[in-house]
Design a protein around this motif. Structure first.
Motif, PDB file in Angstrom:
ATOM      1  N   TYR A 274       0.775  -1.257   0.089  1.00 49.60           N
ATOM      2  CA  TYR A 274      -0.106  -0.164  -0.186  1.00 49.60           C
ATOM      3  C   TYR A 274       0.925   1.102  -0.060  1.00 49.60           C
ATOM      4  O   TYR A 274       0.449   2.373  -0.577  1.00 49.60           O
TER       5      TYR A 274
ATOM      6  N   GLN B 268       3.630   1.828  -1.395  1.00 50.44           N
ATOM      7  CA  GLN B 268       3.998   1.756  -2.787  1.00 50.44           C
ATOM      8  C   GLN B 268       3.039   2.593  -3.643  1.00 50.44           C
ATOM      9  O   GLN B 268       3.758   3.082  -4.744  1.00 50.44           O
ATOM     10  N   VAL B 269       1.788   2.256  -3.546  1.00 47.15           N
ATOM     11  CA  VAL B 269       0.772   2.597  -4.349  1.00 47.15           C
ATOM     12  C   VAL B 269      -0.224   3.973  -4.104  1.00 47.15           C
ATOM     13  O   VAL B 269      -0.997   4.251  -4.778  1.00 47.15           O
TER      14      VAL B 269
ATOM     15  N   LEU C 126      -5.580   5.154  -5.187  1.00 44.52           N
ATOM     16  CA  LEU C 126      -4.434   4.663  -5.632  1.00 44.52           C
ATOM     17  C   LEU C 126      -3.867   5.084  -6.921  1.00 44.52           C
ATOM     18  O   LEU C 126      -4.538   5.631  -7.818  1.00 44.52           O
ATOM     19  N   ASP C 127      -2.492   5.359  -6.856  1.00 51.87           N
ATOM     20  CA  ASP C 127      -2.009   6.067  -7.974  1.00 51.87           C
ATOM     21  C   ASP C 127      -1.527   5.157  -9.024  1.00 51.87           C
ATOM     22  O   ASP C 127      -1.024   4.285  -8.993  1.00 51.87           O
ATOM     23  N   GLN C 128      -2.248   5.267 -10.416  1.00 50.68           N
ATOM     24  CA  GLN C 128      -2.064   4.520 -11.364  1.00 50.68           C
ATOM     25  C   GLN C 128      -0.760   4.100 -12.025  1.00 50.68           C
ATOM     26  O   GLN C 128      -0.400   3.128 -12.482  1.00 50.68           O
TER      27      GLN C 128
ATOM     28  N   LYS D 151       2.038   4.725 -10.142  1.00 52.83           N
ATOM     29  CA  LYS D 151       2.953   3.551  -9.418  1.00 52.83           C
ATOM     30  C   LYS D 151       2.487   2.010  -9.347  1.00 52.83           C
ATOM     31  O   LYS D 151       3.085   1.498  -9.326  1.00 52.83           O
ATOM     32  N   ILE D 152       1.182   1.920 -10.071  1.00 52.59           N
ATOM     33  CA  ILE D 152       0.838   0.556  -9.915  1.00 52.59           C
ATOM     34  C   ILE D 152       1.438  -0.082 -11.255  1.00 52.59           C
ATOM     35  O   ILE D 152       1.968  -0.981 -11.105  1.00 52.59           O
TER      36      ILE D 152
ATOM     37  N   LEU E  32       4.974  -1.269 -10.592  1.00 54.46           N
ATOM     38  CA  LEU E  32       5.258  -2.295  -9.678  1.00 54.46           C
ATOM     39  C   LEU E  32       5.927  -3.492 -10.375  1.00 54.46           C
ATOM     40  O   LEU E  32       5.698  -3.859 -11.579  1.00 54.46           O
TER      41      LEU E  32
ATOM     42  N   GLN F  48       2.412  -6.494  -8.445  1.00 53.54           N
ATOM     43  CA  GLN F  48       1.245  -6.427  -9.137  1.00 53.54           C
ATOM     44  C   GLN F  48       0.305  -7.453  -8.971  1.00 53.54           C
ATOM     45  O   GLN F  48      -0.993  -7.051  -8.933  1.00 53.54           O
TER      46      GLN F  48
ATOM     47  N   LEU G 155      -1.236  -7.156  -5.720  1.00 57.10           N
ATOM     48  CA  LEU G 155      -2.304  -5.866  -5.747  1.00 57.10           C
ATOM     49  C   LEU G 155      -3.594  -6.522  -6.277  1.00 57.10           C
ATOM     50  O   LEU G 155      -4.861  -6.123  -5.976  1.00 57.10           O
TER      51      LEU G 155
END
Length: 506
Positions: free
Chosen positions: A424, A426-427, A442-444, A446-447, A450, A455, A458
């Motif tokens: 969490y 991280q994103v 959530l920051d797309q 950053k996702i 990953l 990924q 998540l």
């Protein structure tokens, strides 16, 4: 405006099919939007609530145009409204394919919804007037155009797999051109209420003070939101009280109590059907068979819409067998079952759960319109379209954004747990302000950055969280069921369901 009375002529089936394709055009763009939302999220870095806001903008402005035109359509004529819808659809689609971010796409979507409301404002009363003795049957057939458009719109996104979202949206021009060509040469009928000599005030009396309070509260909230102003439910209710009192003074009626019951059930109904339609591809993407069946969620969307289209075409015998209110009771029970099954289904089990869900929701919206046209003929276009307006207002202002908000909260709760805390961190994105308060995001970007293993972790969390949304939605048809059962037994106590004749002094 040129009109033709249906009292001396047979129904113009070319006009009916023009109305049908117009409705296909309105839902075609809905199907495209629902099935390109992942692309839009990546392109514009959208939060779940921003996605919900776009879904809402695609619905609640519909109510502004449908209410406005329902109040004046008997005076200006159906064809002028049809021409306005064609113009609005054209402009809005051009703006959509040229959108460069969340804001520009949001406003283009809003204009599409105004066009859609204009279509609904004329097609429903036109068809009810054309078939005065079989309203429920033909309104169900008319509204087969809605799932047909959903299916075709979703299917077009599959056929254009790999293309950008602008190309997929360009397909929306096809049904627009077809319904424009069909509509332009047609002559439109005189409304049943007008032909019967029912006064404008008597039409308003069916809605009454309480009905206008409900309409006014939701409409004020929607208009303030459209204007970018902060608005609370309390201030909206206060404005609704002012509008309701003014309507009561003019009509000297609180409204037909039966119509008011229909009004309080249509919001949950709209969220159950249209809200779920809008979220289903996104909710199911992470719960399907995965790489073994590409575009599984979109195919489920097409499958459900196809079932609805076929069944609505054969609505006549079904409505006759169970009556509109009986069909609403049965459909609601099946819809609740289907939603609960979807909340616990993964992989190919989703196919069976989706089938049950489709069977349940098929007749809910269209049968409600049929029952409204049969029970409140004095209300003319206003009662018939007012039901649709309240439904989409509720969905756009509250229903769709709330589904997204609950998903954001559930996602944060799940990711904040000890086993996911590192992921969490991280994103996690910046909280974004919404109507329900600050919303975790959530920051797309950053996702997407990953590593593959994280990924996958998540995606597992998202799959569980998104699937649980169906349980939340199931609360709404449960409320509807209680109301429908009350109406069912009320009609039964009066000798069973019977349509109201406009000249029967009702």
């Amino acid at each position: 405006m040129t009109t033709v009375s249906t009292s001396t002529t047979k129904p113009d089936m070319k006009l009916f099919w023009a109305c049908f394709i117009a409705l296909v055009a309105t839902s075609f763009v809905f199907g495209v939007r629902a099935n390109t939302m992942v692309q839009l999220q990546d392109a514009f870095n959208l939060s779940e609530q921003q996605k919900g806001n776009i879904g809402g903008a695609g619905m609640w402005p519909f109510a502004i145009s449908i209410i406005f035109f329902s109040l004046i359509i008997d005076r200006i004529g159906y064809k002028l409204v049809a021409l306005f819808a064609i113009a609005c659809h054209t402009i809005s689609l051009v703006l959509t394919v040229q959108a460069t971010g969340y804001s520009s796409f949001y406003w283009a979507t809003l204009l599409i919804a105004i066009a859609n409301g204009s279509v609904e404002a004329f097609v429903n009363p036109v068809v009810a007037t054309m078939f005065p003795r079989e309203k429920a049957k033909w309104l169900n057939i008319l509204h087969a155009g809605w799932p047909a458009g959903l299916a075709l719109g979703a299917l077009s996104t599959v056929l254009l797999e790999g293309q950008n979202w602008q190309t997929k949206y360009s397909m929306c021009f096809i049904p627009l051109v077809i319904y424009a060509i069909l509509t332009l040469p047609r002559m439109f009928p005189v409304n049943e209420r007008v032909a019967a000599g029912v006064s404008y005030r008597d039409m308003l009396r069916e809605v009454g003070g309480v009905g206008f309070f409900i309409l006014g509260s939701l409409l004020y909230f929607a208009i303030m939101q459209m204007a970018g102003k902060e608005v609370s439910l309390a201030s909206s209710a206060l404005m609704g009280v002012v509008i309701g009192i003014a309507a009561f003074i003019y009509t000297r009626s609180p409204g037909n109590w039966l119509f008011l019951v229909v009004l309080i059930t249509i919001g949950p109904l709209a969220t159950t059907e249209l809200g779920t339609d809008g979220w289903m591809p996104d909710l199911l993407t992470l719960n399907g068979p995965g790489a073994d069946f590409p575009n599984f969620a979109t195919w489920i969307f097409v499958y459900v819409s196809t079932i609805m289209t076929v069944l609505r075409f054969y609505a006549g015998p079904i409505v006759h067998r169970f009556s509109p209110i009986g069909l609403l009771v049965i459909g609601t029970v099946i819809a609740i079952t289907g939603l609960l099954m979807l909340s616990h289904s993964v992989g190919w089990a989703i196919l069976g759960a989706s089938t049950v869900y489709a069977l349940g929701k098929t007749f809910l919206w269209s049968t409600t319109l049929g029952m409204t046209s049969e029970q409140f003929p004095k209300g003319g276009a206003l009662t018939l379209n007012g039901v649709s307006a309240v439904g989409v207002l509720f969905l756009g202002v509250l229903g769709s954004p709330y589904i997204g908000y609950q998903q954001d909260l559930a996602m944060e709760k799940k990711l904040s747990s000890s086993e996911n805390a590192a992921l969490y961190a991280q994103v996690k994105g910046e909280p974004k302000k919404g109507m329900f308060g600050l919303t975790p995001t959530l920051d797309q970007e950053k996702i997407q950055a990953l590593p593959p293993a994280e990924q996958k972790q998540l995606e597992a969390v998202q799959a569980t969280t998104k699937r649980s949304a169906f349980t939340t939605i199931a609360i709404l048809p449960t409320f509807m069921l209680v109301c429908y059962l009350g109406l069912f037994f009320w009609f039964r106590s009066r000798g069973g369901y019977k349509p109201v004749e406009i000249g029967a002094g009702h």
